[in-house]
Design a protein around this motif. Structure first.
Motif, PDB file in Angstrom:
ATOM      1  N   LEU A   1       0.829  -1.206   0.000  1.00  0.00           N
ATOM      2  CA  LEU A   1       0.000   0.000   0.000  1.00  0.00           C
ATOM      3  C   LEU A   1       0.862   1.254   0.000  1.00  0.00           C
ATOM      4  O   LEU A   1       0.589   2.203  -0.744  1.00  0.00           O
ATOM      5  N   GLU A   2       1.917   1.274   0.789  1.00  0.00           N
ATOM      6  CA  GLU A   2       2.797   2.450   0.823  1.00  0.00           C
ATOM      7  C   GLU A   2       3.535   2.617  -0.497  1.00  0.00           C
ATOM      8  O   GLU A   2       3.692   3.739  -0.995  1.00  0.00           O
TER       9      GLU A   2
ATOM     10  N   THR B   1       1.049   3.907  -2.987  1.00  0.00           N
ATOM     11  CA  THR B   1       0.733   5.303  -2.676  1.00  0.00           C
ATOM     12  C   THR B   1       1.820   6.216  -3.230  1.00  0.00           C
ATOM     13  O   THR B   1       1.521   7.265  -3.816  1.00  0.00           O
TER      14      THR B   1
ATOM     15  N   GLN C   1       1.335   6.657  -6.865  1.00  0.00           N
ATOM     16  CA  GLN C   1      -0.011   7.089  -7.229  1.00  0.00           C
ATOM     17  C   GLN C   1      -0.051   8.098  -8.370  1.00  0.00           C
ATOM     18  O   GLN C   1      -0.864   7.950  -9.281  1.00  0.00           O
TER      19      GLN C   1
ATOM     20  N   PHE D   1      -7.513  -0.773  -2.001  1.00  0.00           N
ATOM     21  CA  PHE D   1      -6.266  -0.104  -2.389  1.00  0.00           C
ATOM     22  C   PHE D   1      -6.546   0.997  -3.409  1.00  0.00           C
ATOM     23  O   PHE D   1      -6.045   2.115  -3.275  1.00  0.00           O
TER      24      PHE D   1
ATOM     25  N   LEU E   1      -8.084   4.034  -1.788  1.00  0.00           N
ATOM     26  CA  LEU E   1      -7.126   4.848  -1.033  1.00  0.00           C
ATOM     27  C   LEU E   1      -6.201   5.643  -1.950  1.00  0.00           C
ATOM     28  O   LEU E   1      -5.711   6.698  -1.559  1.00  0.00           O
ATOM     29  N   LEU E   2      -5.978   5.144  -3.148  1.00  0.00           N
ATOM     30  CA  LEU E   2      -5.133   5.887  -4.080  1.00  0.00           C
ATOM     31  C   LEU E   2      -5.882   7.064  -4.685  1.00  0.00           C
ATOM     32  O   LEU E   2      -5.282   8.072  -5.045  1.00  0.00           O
TER      33      LEU E   2
ATOM     34  N   PRO F   1      -6.613  10.016  -1.055  1.00  0.00           N
ATOM     35  CA  PRO F   1      -5.448   9.836  -0.178  1.00  0.00           C
ATOM     36  C   PRO F   1      -5.763  10.124   1.296  1.00  0.00           C
ATOM     37  O   PRO F   1      -6.564  10.991   1.617  1.00  0.00           O
ATOM     38  N   ARG F   2      -5.120   9.369   2.135  1.00  0.00           N
ATOM     39  CA  ARG F   2      -5.230   9.509   3.586  1.00  0.00           C
ATOM     40  C   ARG F   2      -3.816   9.556   4.156  1.00  0.00           C
ATOM     41  O   ARG F   2      -2.880   9.048   3.542  1.00  0.00           O
TER      42      ARG F   2
ATOM     43  N   PRO G   1      -0.594   8.410   6.286  1.00  0.00           N
ATOM     44  CA  PRO G   1      -0.080   7.039   6.425  1.00  0.00           C
ATOM     45  C   PRO G   1      -0.668   6.277   7.616  1.00  0.00           C
ATOM     46  O   PRO G   1      -1.029   5.104   7.478  1.00  0.00           O
TER      47      PRO G   1
ATOM     48  N   ARG H   1      -4.189   5.235   6.754  1.00  0.00           N
ATOM     49  CA  ARG H   1      -4.171   4.134   5.779  1.00  0.00           C
ATOM     50  C   ARG H   1      -3.920   2.805   6.483  1.00  0.00           C
ATOM     51  O   ARG H   1      -4.606   1.814   6.236  1.00  0.00           O
TER      52      ARG H   1
END
Length: 176
Positions: free
Chosen positions: A89-90, A93, A96, A151, A154-155, A158-159, A161, A164
């Motif tokens: 996820l990181e 991100t 992104q 996922f 969230l992309l 954005p939130r 970290p 997320r």
């Protein structure tokens, strides 16, 4: 005058162009990537780049493929779901802006659409492998799809970290 490179192997030329394209893409984003920018970076004629990558989308897809391979190619060595999903996820991100550009280009470019499909299939395959021993077989496909959609959401929205991670932990605890 651009240099003549007839003595350089084709694959070496392609690798050099891809490396320059990736560097430009990372430094300036999709708007900075062009045949001219790569040619200038390498001291070559612009037409030399077109010879190997006929369109800007071909150049973009090659550079982005390398970015994904570099950034997502070495996940943490663990069977624990959370560290691997948090890592992915990181990484996604961070990618992104480039992924957003891929989605935009995929509407008009077969090369970009093909990469978009391959990226989704790769993510799905990795998730299946990670989750296969943790969830019942009949739930594997819907859980994998839910995580992919999560996922992607969230992309788009954005939130921070820590949020997320909190949301990911909640989702995984509810699904598994």
């Amino acid at each position: 005058m651009p240099r003549n490179r007839q003595d350089v192997d084709r694959e070496a030329k392609v690798t050099e162009i891809r490396e320059a394209a990736l560097r430009i893409l990372r430094e300036g984003g999709p708007a900075a990537l062009s045949h001219s920018a790569v040619a200038k970076d390498l001291g070559l004629a612009r037409t030399a780049i077109y010879w190997y990558f006929p369109t800007k989308d071909d150049l973009f897809v090659a550079a982005l493929t390398d970015a994904y391979a570099e950034d997502l190619g070495d996940p943490p060595e663990t069977d624990d779901i959370m560290p691997r999903l948090a890592w992915a996820l990181e990484r996604l991100t961070a990618l992104q802006p480039l992924t957003h550009a891929l989605h935009e280009r995929a509407r008009h470019s077969p090369a970009a659409a093909e990469l978009e499909t391959a990226l989704l299939q790769g993510l799905t395959t990795r998730l299946h492998a990670l989750l296969a021993s943790k969830v019942p077989p009949e739930k594997l496909a819907p859980i994998t799809t839910t995580i992919v959609v999560f996922f992607e959401g969230l992309l788009v929205q954005p939130r921070p970290p820590e949020e997320r991670l909190r949301l990911l932990e909640f989702l995984i605890s509810e699904l598994t």
